[in-house]
Design a protein around this motif. Structure first.
Motif, PDB file in Angstrom:
ATOM      1  N   ARG A 155       0.818  -1.222   0.000  1.00 36.05           N
ATOM      2  CA  ARG A 155       0.000   0.000   0.000  1.00 36.05           C
ATOM      3  C   ARG A 155       0.849   1.269   0.000  1.00 36.05           C
ATOM      4  NH1 ARG A 155      -5.264  -0.708   0.834  1.00 36.05           N
ATOM      5  NH2 ARG A 155      -5.243   0.998  -0.682  1.00 36.05           N
ATOM      6  N   SER A 156       2.130   1.180   0.336  1.00 28.19           N
ATOM      7  CA  SER A 156       3.079   2.306   0.219  1.00 28.19           C
ATOM      8  C   SER A 156       2.596   3.569   0.925  1.00 28.19           C
ATOM      9  CB  SER A 156       3.361   2.594  -1.263  1.00 28.19           C
ATOM     10  OG  SER A 156       3.984   1.495  -1.873  1.00 28.19           O
ATOM     11  N   ARG A 157       2.290   3.411   2.196  1.00 28.41           N
ATOM     12  CA  ARG A 157       1.849   4.548   2.994  1.00 28.41           C
ATOM     13  C   ARG A 157       2.670   4.713   4.278  1.00 28.41           C
ATOM     14  NH1 ARG A 157      -2.755   3.278  -0.023  1.00 28.41           N
ATOM     15  NH2 ARG A 157      -4.319   4.929  -0.253  1.00 28.41           N
ATOM     16  N   ALA A 158       3.829   4.107   4.340  1.00 24.26           N
ATOM     17  CA  ALA A 158       4.587   4.091   5.589  1.00 24.26           C
ATOM     18  C   ALA A 158       5.459   5.322   5.776  1.00 24.26           C
ATOM     19  CB  ALA A 158       5.453   2.828   5.667  1.00 24.26           C
ATOM     20  N   GLY A 159       5.580   6.189   4.779  1.00 23.83           N
ATOM     21  CA  GLY A 159       6.468   7.330   4.905  1.00 23.83           C
ATOM     22  C   GLY A 159       7.904   6.953   4.601  1.00 23.83           C
ATOM     23  N   ARG A 160       8.756   7.953   4.534  1.00 22.64           N
ATOM     24  CA  ARG A 160      10.142   7.709   4.125  1.00 22.64           C
ATOM     25  C   ARG A 160      10.964   7.027   5.214  1.00 22.64           C
ATOM     26  NH1 ARG A 160      10.407   9.686  -0.731  1.00 22.64           N
ATOM     27  NH2 ARG A 160       9.003  11.381  -1.311  1.00 22.64           N
ATOM     28  N   ASP A 161      10.435   6.975   6.416  1.00 23.42           N
ATOM     29  CA  ASP A 161      11.133   6.270   7.492  1.00 23.42           C
ATOM     30  C   ASP A 161      10.698   4.819   7.598  1.00 23.42           C
ATOM     31  OD1 ASP A 161       8.576   6.665   8.418  1.00 23.42           O
ATOM     32  OD2 ASP A 161       9.159   7.792  10.212  1.00 23.42           O
ATOM     33  N   GLY A 162       9.730   4.413   6.777  1.00 26.26           N
ATOM     34  CA  GLY A 162       9.286   3.018   6.790  1.00 26.26           C
ATOM     35  C   GLY A 162       8.518   2.616   8.024  1.00 26.26           C
ATOM     36  N   VAL A 163       7.978   3.578   8.759  1.00 22.16           N
ATOM     37  CA  VAL A 163       7.265   3.297  10.005  1.00 22.16           C
ATOM     38  C   VAL A 163       5.757   3.246   9.746  1.00 22.16           C
ATOM     39  CG1 VAL A 163       6.746   4.113  12.344  1.00 22.16           C
ATOM     40  CG2 VAL A 163       9.053   4.395  11.393  1.00 22.16           C
ATOM     41  N   PRO A 164       5.101   2.119  10.008  1.00 19.68           N
ATOM     42  CA  PRO A 164       3.646   2.082   9.891  1.00 19.68           C
ATOM     43  C   PRO A 164       3.013   2.958  10.972  1.00 19.68           C
ATOM     44  CG  PRO A 164       4.443   0.032  10.841  1.00 19.68           C
ATOM     45  CD  PRO A 164       5.658   0.823  10.434  1.00 19.68           C
ATOM     46  N   ASP A 165       2.006   3.747  10.571  1.00 13.48           N
ATOM     47  CA  ASP A 165       1.425   4.719  11.498  1.00 13.48           C
ATOM     48  C   ASP A 165       0.070   4.257  12.016  1.00 13.48           C
ATOM     49  OD1 ASP A 165      -0.247   5.027   9.321  1.00 13.48           O
ATOM     50  OD2 ASP A 165       0.466   7.028   8.782  1.00 13.48           O
ATOM     51  N   ASP A 166      -0.657   5.163  12.653  1.00 16.34           N
ATOM     52  CA  ASP A 166      -1.952   4.812  13.230  1.00 16.34           C
ATOM     53  C   ASP A 166      -2.966   4.430  12.163  1.00 16.34           C
ATOM     54  OD1 ASP A 166      -0.996   5.212  15.783  1.00 16.34           O
ATOM     55  OD2 ASP A 166      -1.722   7.283  15.909  1.00 16.34           O
ATOM     56  N   LEU A 167      -2.839   4.995  10.960  1.00 16.45           N
ATOM     57  CA  LEU A 167      -3.735   4.590   9.870  1.00 16.45           C
ATOM     58  C   LEU A 167      -3.514   3.123   9.514  1.00 16.45           C
ATOM     59  CD1 LEU A 167      -3.954   7.451   7.196  1.00 16.45           C
ATOM     60  CD2 LEU A 167      -5.798   6.540   8.623  1.00 16.45           C
ATOM     61  N   ALA A 168      -2.251   2.695   9.523  1.00 17.10           N
ATOM     62  CA  ALA A 168      -1.957   1.290   9.235  1.00 17.10           C
ATOM     63  C   ALA A 168      -2.588   0.388  10.288  1.00 17.10           C
ATOM     64  CB  ALA A 168      -0.445   1.064   9.172  1.00 17.10           C
ATOM     65  N   LEU A 179       8.149   4.023  -0.012  1.00 16.05           N
ATOM     66  CA  LEU A 179       7.192   4.236   1.074  1.00 16.05           C
ATOM     67  C   LEU A 179       6.605   2.930   1.622  1.00 16.05           C
ATOM     68  CD1 LEU A 179       5.247   7.370  -0.258  1.00 16.05           C
ATOM     69  CD2 LEU A 179       7.448   7.262   0.939  1.00 16.05           C
ATOM     70  N   ALA A 180       7.212   1.782   1.256  1.00 17.30           N
ATOM     71  CA  ALA A 180       6.825   0.519   1.891  1.00 17.30           C
ATOM     72  C   ALA A 180       7.403   0.483   3.310  1.00 17.30           C
ATOM     73  CB  ALA A 180       7.330  -0.665   1.078  1.00 17.30           C
ATOM     74  N   PRO A 181       6.786  -0.251   4.215  1.00 15.33           N
ATOM     75  CA  PRO A 181       7.289  -0.300   5.590  1.00 15.33           C
ATOM     76  C   PRO A 181       8.552  -1.154   5.711  1.00 15.33           C
ATOM     77  CG  PRO A 181       5.447  -1.790   5.349  1.00 15.33           C
ATOM     78  CD  PRO A 181       5.563  -1.042   4.038  1.00 15.33           C
ATOM     79  N   GLY A 182       9.238  -0.990   6.823  1.00 20.30           N
ATOM     80  CA  GLY A 182      10.417  -1.790   7.141  1.00 20.30           C
ATOM     81  C   GLY A 182      10.277  -2.425   8.508  1.00 20.30           C
ATOM     82  N   ILE A 183      11.269  -3.252   8.856  1.00 17.18           N
ATOM     83  CA  ILE A 183      11.292  -3.923  10.157  1.00 17.18           C
ATOM     84  C   ILE A 183      12.740  -4.036  10.646  1.00 17.18           C
ATOM     85  CG2 ILE A 183      11.292  -6.242   9.123  1.00 17.18           C
ATOM     86  CD1 ILE A 183       9.491  -5.130  12.406  1.00 17.18           C
ATOM     87  N   TYR A 184      13.532  -2.969  10.418  1.00 19.93           N
ATOM     88  CA  TYR A 184      14.943  -3.014  10.793  1.00 19.93           C
ATOM     89  C   TYR A 184      15.375  -1.843  11.673  1.00 19.93           C
ATOM     90  CZ  TYR A 184      15.040  -0.068   6.594  1.00 19.93           C
ATOM     91  OH  TYR A 184      14.772   0.900   5.655  1.00 19.93           O
ATOM     92  N   THR A 185      14.449  -0.965  12.078  1.00 25.07           N
ATOM     93  CA  THR A 185      14.791   0.124  12.997  1.00 25.07           C
ATOM     94  C   THR A 185      13.873   0.046  14.223  1.00 25.07           C
ATOM     95  OG1 THR A 185      13.211   1.789  12.186  1.00 25.07           O
ATOM     96  CG2 THR A 185      15.327   1.590  11.006  1.00 25.07           C
TER      97      THR A 185
END
Length: 365
Positions: free
Chosen positions: A26-39, A68-74
């Motif tokens: 869905r590419s809504r995680a922002g440039r930091d790759g952090v899923p937000d409250d909308l996610a 803008l995909a999310p990550g799981i490394y930070t």
């Protein structure tokens, strides 16, 4: 009751039905790759699925097929996913994270000027690689793939460790399991493909060597999750991102037997070609069932009626839906009563905010 609405057991988890939410970017995680409250809201809305599988989630800064995909490394990404997991669990849902490394499917523009990584630096087919980014005007669109370079051995082991760290971080968020993305032409499938993988060391050549990368990834992920809580997504027939194999039956027969050997929780069999109207589901499920005796999730262009038939006939244990779940947060209820179904808006699939993300209506109570 429809077969698809019957409960199931997976890795010790009691699933309320056999409707899975497919991993949908869905590419809504922002440039930091952090899923937000909308996610968190988006996944919670769909918690009635027997199993939710997250959108593809980058395990490394060198994985970037979709901006803008999310990550799981930070730590910040882990905290974001912890909120998502808590929201899903509050409504009784089960959530696996799809761990993703895109390998050669990327661009200098998304990697800070670095070249994408690949098994062998094959670059004569860049026009076939699907890379997406956000333009300055806010439009999300396909962009040109950049030439990749062959991975050094230490970079291969670093990518393996990235999957392991991603799994450990996923466990820390409270997620129920993980799915290794070995489909759609991304890095694990690139190693499997004799067309893309032309290495002459112990990661190339025969199928045992080409499967070594995925074998090491599974073992790295198993340091955090038992095999029964690990799924593997494959797409043997996929034309998407051009990582096919001329000896497909031999390659994937070996791979599926390897997954059986490890006792992975499920194989997610993706008929990616169905997106283009050329389905391979019959051949795909025949290949899987001939070599793997575990839990099978089928995916790819299936109607609820066709999905119910696959489960009723024992060809699949569960079916995952992508676009149907985008548009219908209460898809399980709609299947139970035979519709009606909202139509998805493809112009809001990627990027943006709440529109086309959390605003699709549920059925009236």
């Amino acid at each position: 009751m429809k077969a698809i609405l019957q409960p199931a057991m997976l890795g010790g988890l009691a699933l309320g039905n056999r409707v899975a939410m497919a991993p949908v970017t869905r590419s809504r995680a922002g440039r930091d790759g952090v899923p937000d409250d909308l996610a968190a809201q988006y996944y919670q809305q769909r918690a009635s699925a027997g199993l939710l599988i997250s959108e593809a989630t980058n395990v490394s800064t060198m994985s970037a097929a979709f901006e803008l995909a999310p990550g799981i490394y930070t730590p910040e990404q882990v905290a974001g996913w912890r909120r998502v997991a808590a929201a899903v669990h509050r409504d009784g849902g089960k959530l696996f994270m799809q761990l993703w490394h895109s390998g050669r499917v990327s661009s200098y523009a998304l990697l800070g000027g670095a070249a994408p990584l690949s098994p062998s630096g094959v670059n004569d087919d860049l026009h076939l690689l699907q890379v997406y980014g956000m333009l300055r005007n806010g439009q999300y669109t396909r962009i040109a793939a950049s030439p990749s370079r062959a991975m050094e051995r230490e970079e291969i082991f670093s990518a393996v460790r990235a999957f392991g760290i991603g799994a450990a971080n996923a466990l820390d968020t409270g997620l129920d399991g993980v799915e290794i993305h070995a489909a759609n032409g991304y890095l694990p499938q690139q190693f499997l493909s004799s067309l893309v993988n032309r290495r002459t060391d112990d990661f190339g050549g025969g199928v045992e060597n080409r499967a070594r990368f995925l074998r090491l990834v599974i073992e790295s992920v198993m340091l955090s999750f038992p095999a029964s809580r690990i799924g593997v997504r494959i797409s043997p027939f996929a034309l998407y991102n051009n990582a096919g194999d001329p000896a497909l039956a031999d390659t994937y027969g070996y791979l599926l037997r390897m997954l059986e050997e490890y006792g992975v929780g499920y194989v997610h069999a993706a008929d990616t070609n169905a997106w283009g109207g050329v389905p391979d589901m019959d051949e795909l499920l025949s290949l899987v069932r001939a070599n793997y005796g575990g839990f099978v999730i089928a995916n790819g262009g299936l109607s609820p009626e066709a999905a119910d038939g696959l489960i009723r006939d024992g060809r699949a244990d569960m079916v995952s839906f992508g676009r149907q779940f985008i548009a219908n947060p209460d898809l399980v209820r709609r299947i139970a009563q035979g519709g009606p179904y909202n139509e998805p808006d493809p112009f809001t699939f990627y990027g943006g905010g709440s529109r086309g993300y959390v605003d699709y209506p549920a059925l009236a109570a």
